[in-house]
Design a protein around this motif. Structure first.
Motif, PDB file in Angstrom:
ATOM      1  N   ALA A 105       0.836  -1.209   0.000  1.00  0.00           N
ATOM      2  CA  ALA A 105       0.000   0.000   0.000  1.00  0.00           C
ATOM      3  C   ALA A 105       0.870   1.258   0.000  1.00  0.00           C
ATOM      4  N   TRP A 106       1.886   1.261   0.849  1.00  0.00           N
ATOM      5  CA  TRP A 106       2.790   2.415   0.921  1.00  0.00           C
ATOM      6  C   TRP A 106       3.570   2.584  -0.384  1.00  0.00           C
ATOM      7  N   GLU A 107       4.069   1.480  -0.930  1.00  0.00           N
ATOM      8  CA  GLU A 107       4.868   1.558  -2.153  1.00  0.00           C
ATOM      9  C   GLU A 107       4.060   2.177  -3.291  1.00  0.00           C
ATOM     10  N   LEU A 108       2.826   1.756  -3.446  1.00  0.00           N
ATOM     11  CA  LEU A 108       1.982   2.283  -4.515  1.00  0.00           C
ATOM     12  C   LEU A 108       1.646   3.752  -4.287  1.00  0.00           C
ATOM     13  N   LEU A 109       1.390   4.122  -3.036  1.00  0.00           N
ATOM     14  CA  LEU A 109       1.070   5.514  -2.724  1.00  0.00           C
ATOM     15  C   LEU A 109       2.257   6.425  -3.000  1.00  0.00           C
ATOM     16  N   LEU A 110       3.450   6.003  -2.571  1.00  0.00           N
ATOM     17  CA  LEU A 110       4.644   6.825  -2.764  1.00  0.00           C
ATOM     18  C   LEU A 110       5.026   6.908  -4.238  1.00  0.00           C
ATOM     19  N   LYS A 111       4.851   5.819  -4.979  1.00  0.00           N
ATOM     20  CA  LYS A 111       5.174   5.854  -6.408  1.00  0.00           C
ATOM     21  C   LYS A 111       4.171   6.714  -7.176  1.00  0.00           C
ATOM     22  N   ALA A 112       2.945   6.789  -6.685  1.00  0.00           N
ATOM     23  CA  ALA A 112       1.975   7.706  -7.284  1.00  0.00           C
ATOM     24  C   ALA A 112       2.444   9.145  -7.104  1.00  0.00           C
ATOM     25  N   GLN A 113       3.030   9.446  -5.942  1.00  0.00           N
ATOM     26  CA  GLN A 113       3.571  10.790  -5.701  1.00  0.00           C
ATOM     27  C   GLN A 113       4.708  11.096  -6.672  1.00  0.00           C
ATOM     28  N   ILE A 114       5.599  10.128  -6.860  1.00  0.00           N
ATOM     29  CA  ILE A 114       6.731  10.318  -7.770  1.00  0.00           C
ATOM     30  C   ILE A 114       6.233  10.523  -9.194  1.00  0.00           C
ATOM     31  N   LEU A 115       5.250   9.729  -9.600  1.00  0.00           N
ATOM     32  CA  LEU A 115       4.677   9.859 -10.943  1.00  0.00           C
ATOM     33  C   LEU A 115       4.122  11.262 -11.145  1.00  0.00           C
ATOM     34  N   LYS A 116       3.398  11.762 -10.161  1.00  0.00           N
ATOM     35  CA  LYS A 116       2.776  13.081 -10.279  1.00  0.00           C
ATOM     36  C   LYS A 116       3.819  14.184 -10.310  1.00  0.00           C
ATOM     37  N   ALA A 117       4.913  14.001  -9.582  1.00  0.00           N
ATOM     38  CA  ALA A 117       5.929  15.053  -9.478  1.00  0.00           C
ATOM     39  C   ALA A 117       6.951  15.014 -10.606  1.00  0.00           C
ATOM     40  N   GLN A 118       7.314  13.789 -11.063  1.00  0.00           N
ATOM     41  CA  GLN A 118       8.442  13.670 -11.983  1.00  0.00           C
ATOM     42  C   GLN A 118       8.121  12.932 -13.282  1.00  0.00           C
ATOM     43  N   GLY A 119       6.944  12.355 -13.406  1.00  0.00           N
ATOM     44  CA  GLY A 119       6.577  11.708 -14.645  1.00  0.00           C
ATOM     45  C   GLY A 119       6.852  10.210 -14.669  1.00  0.00           C
ATOM     46  N   PHE A 120       6.364   9.559 -15.732  1.00  0.00           N
ATOM     47  CA  PHE A 120       6.374   8.099 -15.860  1.00  0.00           C
ATOM     48  C   PHE A 120       7.777   7.498 -15.785  1.00  0.00           C
ATOM     49  N   ASP A 121       8.728   8.101 -16.495  1.00  0.00           N
ATOM     50  CA  ASP A 121      10.074   7.519 -16.576  1.00  0.00           C
ATOM     51  C   ASP A 121      10.756   7.444 -15.218  1.00  0.00           C
ATOM     52  N   SER A 122      10.371   8.300 -14.291  1.00  0.00           N
ATOM     53  CA  SER A 122      11.015   8.324 -12.975  1.00  0.00           C
ATOM     54  C   SER A 122      10.682   7.094 -12.133  1.00  0.00           C
ATOM     55  N   LEU A 123       9.709   6.300 -12.580  1.00  0.00           N
ATOM     56  CA  LEU A 123       9.310   5.103 -11.832  1.00  0.00           C
ATOM     57  C   LEU A 123      10.168   3.885 -12.176  1.00  0.00           C
ATOM     58  N   PHE A 124      11.062   4.034 -13.155  1.00  0.00           N
ATOM     59  CA  PHE A 124      11.812   2.873 -13.624  1.00  0.00           C
ATOM     60  C   PHE A 124      13.312   3.135 -13.655  1.00  0.00           C
ATOM     61  N   GLU A 125      14.071   2.055 -13.428  1.00  0.00           N
ATOM     62  CA  GLU A 125      15.519   2.117 -13.528  1.00  0.00           C
ATOM     63  C   GLU A 125      15.930   1.899 -14.979  1.00  0.00           C
ATOM     64  N   GLU A 126      17.224   2.032 -15.267  1.00  0.00           N
ATOM     65  CA  GLU A 126      17.704   1.891 -16.641  1.00  0.00           C
ATOM     66  C   GLU A 126      17.434   0.504 -17.210  1.00  0.00           C
ATOM     67  N   ASN A 127      17.414  -0.519 -16.351  1.00  0.00           N
ATOM     68  CA  ASN A 127      17.162  -1.884 -16.826  1.00  0.00           C
ATOM     69  C   ASN A 127      15.676  -2.174 -17.036  1.00  0.00           C
ATOM     70  N   GLY A 128      14.846  -1.155 -16.821  1.00  0.00           N
ATOM     71  CA  GLY A 128      13.415  -1.334 -17.053  1.00  0.00           C
ATOM     72  C   GLY A 128      12.636  -1.802 -15.844  1.00  0.00           C
ATOM     73  N   ARG A 129      13.322  -2.095 -14.751  1.00  0.00           N
ATOM     74  CA  ARG A 129      12.629  -2.536 -13.544  1.00  0.00           C
ATOM     75  C   ARG A 129      12.101  -1.343 -12.755  1.00  0.00           C
ATOM     76  N   SER A 130      11.025  -1.592 -12.035  1.00  0.00           N
ATOM     77  CA  SER A 130      10.459  -0.547 -11.194  1.00  0.00           C
ATOM     78  C   SER A 130      11.441  -0.190 -10.079  1.00  0.00           C
ATOM     79  N   ILE A 131      11.517   1.072  -9.733  1.00  0.00           N
ATOM     80  CA  ILE A 131      12.426   1.493  -8.665  1.00  0.00           C
ATOM     81  C   ILE A 131      12.048   0.794  -7.355  1.00  0.00           C
ATOM     82  N   PRO A 132      13.010   0.489  -6.497  1.00  0.00           N
ATOM     83  CA  PRO A 132      12.704  -0.190  -5.227  1.00  0.00           C
ATOM     84  C   PRO A 132      11.933   0.716  -4.287  1.00  0.00           C
ATOM     85  N   VAL A 133      11.239   0.103  -3.347  1.00  0.00           N
ATOM     86  CA  VAL A 133      10.423   0.880  -2.408  1.00  0.00           C
ATOM     87  C   VAL A 133      11.282   1.813  -1.563  1.00  0.00           C
TER      88      VAL A 133
END
Length: 397
Positions: free
Chosen positions: A131-159
């Protein structure tokens, strides 16, 4: 600075009426929000009537459903521009992340409140972290955009990276979430029923912090009033017997438990705050007014045995003031200082009011008690107390 949408005042008015289950007139809404009565009538008729605002008996209206509607959704629904209702890809994903986060939060509480479920501690830690991971990643998405949710290897950033985004500096809040994630990661060693009393205090704070963060981000509480009872997670109990743990689970698991509990105790002493882990403090009332206590005694079914009755506190009685009402109460009670939102929040931060349960509660939204008001007023009589509570860069009364 982003200009605040004027409709938020109207939304807050409707939500407050829904929360208190009280009716209102357009004239009352106009007096509270600065709109004209005719403007509110037109606004409701075109956007909300029959959906969220309903007529009871002329001229009274009532609100229903706005407590579970986000600010963004309200603005979208009431927007007069049809183009504004078209969502971008990021907005669509944001809404999905928020919805999934809320679902995970609800499931975490549901499984924890099922005593018959043997692995409910483990299930809670997994779902609450999710629940926390999804909420915090929603914040990142809103602030920095879609690409900020992923690392260079295409994996989602860690919690952990998402936590660092929201809490860049060390704090009790951040350490609570990091401990929750650590428990999830080491579930095989640490999520044992025998240490649930210790874990429950950490879990309780995680839940309350989530409530606070979600409400701040979305504008409404994640649980309806009917479900608030699920928020109480703390159980009391003795320290686990390490000899028994060793016999039941083996030396390596017991060593991990000891290591965790030592770190838990160190952080608890370091922060000394309910924003890391809830303290267990019960007030027992031996009085003719049982509502005065957190626990009361009562006669058992046969009239001879004594039973405990756990009585949840009524926040409207123990912590009746929201921030605006608290400021107004303080200003009405004295004339030497004009307390503003800025100076009020500076005092709260300087004196760590949010770590004092007798002064502050955030079960549903930030609330303050009568004793806090008395404490504030008493300190205002001390020379320069308010000035010393303000940040040094901006000193004013």
């Amino acid at each position: 600075m982003t200009k605040k949408d004027k409709r938020s005042e109207l939304l807050n008015f409707f939500r407050e009426k829904e929360k208190n289950k009280t009716h209102f007139t357009y004239a009352e809404a106009a007096a509270e929000t600065g709109y004209k009565s005719d403007s509110i009538s037109k606004f409701v008729s075109e956007n909300l009537k029959g959906k969220y605002i309903f007529q009871n008996k002329r001229p009274y209206w009532y609100s229903q459903g706005l407590l579970s509607l986000s600010d963004d959704d309200f603005f979208r629904i009431t927007s007069q521009s049809t183009q504004a209702k078209v969502l971008s890809d990021d907005e669509k994903l944001y809404q999905k992340l928020i919805k999934r986060s809320l679902n995970a939060f609800t499931v975490a509480l549901e499984v924890y409140n099922r005593p018959s479920l043997e692995n409910r501690v483990e299930a809670f830690a997994i779902m609450m972290t999710n629940a926390w991971e999804l909420l915090l990643k929603a914040q990142i998405l809103k602030a920095q955009g879609f690409d900020s949710l992923f690392e260079e290897n295409g994996r989602s950033i860690p919690v952990g990276q998402a936590i660092d985004f929201r809490y860049p500096s060390k704090s009790a809040d951040k350490d609570n979430l990091n401990q929750l994630v650590s428990l999830r990661n080491d579930a095989v060693h640490l999520l044992l029923p025998e240490i649930q009393p210790q874990l429950s205090r950490l879990f309780q704070t995680s839940v309350l912090l989530y409530q606070e963060e979600f409400a701040h981000q979305e504008g409404y509480a994640p649980l309806s009033d009917q479900s608030v009872g699920m928020l109480s997670l703390v159980i009391d109990g003795p320290e686990p017997d390490m000899a028994i743990l060793k016999d039941e689970y083996g030396k390596r698991t017991t060593d991990e438990v000891i290591k965790f509990l030592k770190k838990f105790t160190k952080l608890e002493q370091e922060h000394d705050s309910n924003r890391f882990a809830i303290n267990i403090e019960y007030k027992l009332a031996l009085t003719k007014k049982p509502g005065d206590g957190d626990l009361t005694f009562g006669a058992g079914p046969d009239g001879t045995h004594t039973v405990f009755v756990d009585r949840p506190k009524n926040l409207k009685l123990t912590h009746p003031f929201y921030e605006k009402a608290a400021i107004q109460r303080i200003n009405d009670a004295q004339s030497t200082h004009c307390i503003t939102s800025y100076s009020f929040r500076a005092v709260v931060k300087k004196h760590k009011v949010k770590s004092k349960p007798t002064f502050f509660d955030h079960t549903d939204r930030p609330r303050y008690s009568e004793s806090f008001i008395d404490w504030f007023l008493k300190n205002l009589t001390h020379p320069n107390w308010l000035e010393k509570s303000l940040p040094s860069k901006r000193v004013k009364s």
